[in-house]
Scaffold this motif. Sequence first.
Motif: not given
Length: 125
Positions: A7-18, A43-48
């Motif tokens: 997961l890109p660092k820019s998405l990680t906080p959102y993924f972790q929050a969920e 949905i946030i992490g499915q590409r990784y």
Amino acid sequence: MNLRTTLPKSLTPYFQAELEDYAIAYKAGDLVKAWTHLERAHIIGQRYPFAHTFVHWKMLQFGFRTKSGKEVIGQIPRLLVGGVKSFVGRVPVGNPGGANVPPMKSFPIEKDIQAIFVKAGIETA
């Protein structure tokens, strides 16, 4: 071919929050809300591959904990091939990942999740 594995660092906080919101809702006994957070994390992490596989692992655990045979049986193949599909860039965008939806069907992404991708500088199409 998609060679992004983490997961890109820019998405990680959102993924972790969920995932954190999932744990809080699950602990409080709000299973509907807990499941919604797992779907959002999917949905946030499915590409990784790693994030995708991890969410399916959490969904499988949820199926066991809630004694949902349908979810357990539905998550096993998703767990086994979801990460591979991510690795080769063949995921159905917006799919929430549960056994209640076809595994290869794309869905519209909710506006607030689209906004997360925009903030993170990630294209959704």
